[in-house]
Design a protein around this motif. Structure first.
Motif, PDB file in Angstrom:
ATOM      1  N   TYR A  84       0.856  -1.179   0.000  1.00 58.76           N
ATOM      2  CA  TYR A  84       0.000   0.000   0.000  1.00 58.76           C
ATOM      3  C   TYR A  84       0.891   1.227   0.000  1.00 58.76           C
ATOM      4  CZ  TYR A  84      -4.366   2.485   0.769  1.00 58.76           C
ATOM      5  OH  TYR A  84      -5.464   3.274   0.621  1.00 58.76           O
ATOM      6  N   GLU A  96      -4.237   9.069  10.583  1.00 61.93           N
ATOM      7  CA  GLU A  96      -5.424   8.233  10.398  1.00 61.93           C
ATOM      8  C   GLU A  96      -5.137   7.059   9.465  1.00 61.93           C
ATOM      9  OE1 GLU A  96      -8.347  11.012   9.022  1.00 61.93           O
ATOM     10  OE2 GLU A  96      -8.583  11.913  11.006  1.00 61.93           O
ATOM     11  N   ALA A  97      -4.416   7.311   8.377  1.00 66.78           N
ATOM     12  CA  ALA A  97      -4.094   6.248   7.422  1.00 66.78           C
ATOM     13  C   ALA A  97      -3.193   5.195   8.056  1.00 66.78           C
ATOM     14  CB  ALA A  97      -3.435   6.832   6.171  1.00 66.78           C
ATOM     15  N   THR A 151      -2.912   4.428  11.237  1.00 66.70           N
ATOM     16  CA  THR A 151      -3.700   3.682  12.211  1.00 66.70           C
ATOM     17  C   THR A 151      -4.564   2.635  11.515  1.00 66.70           C
ATOM     18  OG1 THR A 151      -3.723   5.544  13.743  1.00 66.70           O
ATOM     19  CG2 THR A 151      -5.447   3.878  14.031  1.00 66.70           C
ATOM     20  N   ARG A 152      -5.236   3.042  10.456  1.00 63.20           N
ATOM     21  CA  ARG A 152      -6.118   2.133   9.709  1.00 63.20           C
ATOM     22  C   ARG A 152      -5.324   1.001   9.058  1.00 63.20           C
ATOM     23  NH1 ARG A 152      -6.881   3.146   4.596  1.00 63.20           N
ATOM     24  NH2 ARG A 152      -6.605   5.371   4.884  1.00 63.20           N
ATOM     25  N   LEU A 153      -4.226   1.344   8.403  1.00 66.11           N
ATOM     26  CA  LEU A 153      -3.430   0.343   7.700  1.00 66.11           C
ATOM     27  C   LEU A 153      -2.690  -0.579   8.672  1.00 66.11           C
ATOM     28  CD1 LEU A 153      -2.019   2.626   4.889  1.00 66.11           C
ATOM     29  CD2 LEU A 153      -3.801   0.881   4.648  1.00 66.11           C
ATOM     30  N   ASP A 212      -3.788  -1.719  11.373  1.00 66.97           N
ATOM     31  CA  ASP A 212      -4.744  -2.690  11.896  1.00 66.97           C
ATOM     32  C   ASP A 212      -5.256  -3.653  10.836  1.00 66.97           C
ATOM     33  OD1 ASP A 212      -4.521  -1.566  14.405  1.00 66.97           O
ATOM     34  OD2 ASP A 212      -6.261  -0.251  14.136  1.00 66.97           O
ATOM     35  N   ASP A 213      -4.865  -3.451   9.574  1.00 64.66           N
ATOM     36  CA  ASP A 213      -5.343  -4.296   8.471  1.00 64.66           C
ATOM     37  C   ASP A 213      -4.400  -5.483   8.292  1.00 64.66           C
ATOM     38  OD1 ASP A 213      -6.080  -5.456   6.049  1.00 64.66           O
ATOM     39  OD2 ASP A 213      -6.544  -3.535   5.107  1.00 64.66           O
TER      40      ASP A 213
END
Length: 103
Positions: free
Chosen positions: A4, A34-35, A37-39, A41-42
């Protein structure tokens, strides 16, 4: 497992998309936080590629991520506005990890 891309520049994201990688354009420190944190956790994301000038929005978080997290791997790449001094980044990480300064 996927790669990513996070970049300030839409042309970087477009080029990486042509190589089969997903990504997004990030314009500020809040969006970067924010990105990440989101990535982070993926479980499907194996490698996050971030351009050097974008990494300057959150240098402490980037350094801590590289030192403490095993996955996803965070890779900083030089860009047209960056210094391109990748070897200095490596020296900085070694110093932060083991406390030894290398010249």
């Amino acid at each position: 497992m996927r790669f990513y891309v996070l970049s300030e520049f839409s042309d970087v994201c477009l080029g990486m998309r042509m190589a089969g990688m997903e990504g997004e354009v990030i314009r500020d420190a809040t969006a970067l936080d924010e990105a990440l944190t989101r990535l982070g956790d993926d479980p499907d994301i194996a490698v996050i590629i971030i351009n050097e000038s974008l990494a300057r929005f959150a240098p402490e978080r980037i350094t801590q991520w590289k030192l403490k997290r095993q996955q996803p791997l965070l890779v900083e790449i030089p860009d047209r506005q960056g210094s391109g001094n990748v070897s200095q980044n490596i020296v900085d990480y070694i110093a932060a990890t083991i406390g030894i300064h290398i010249e």
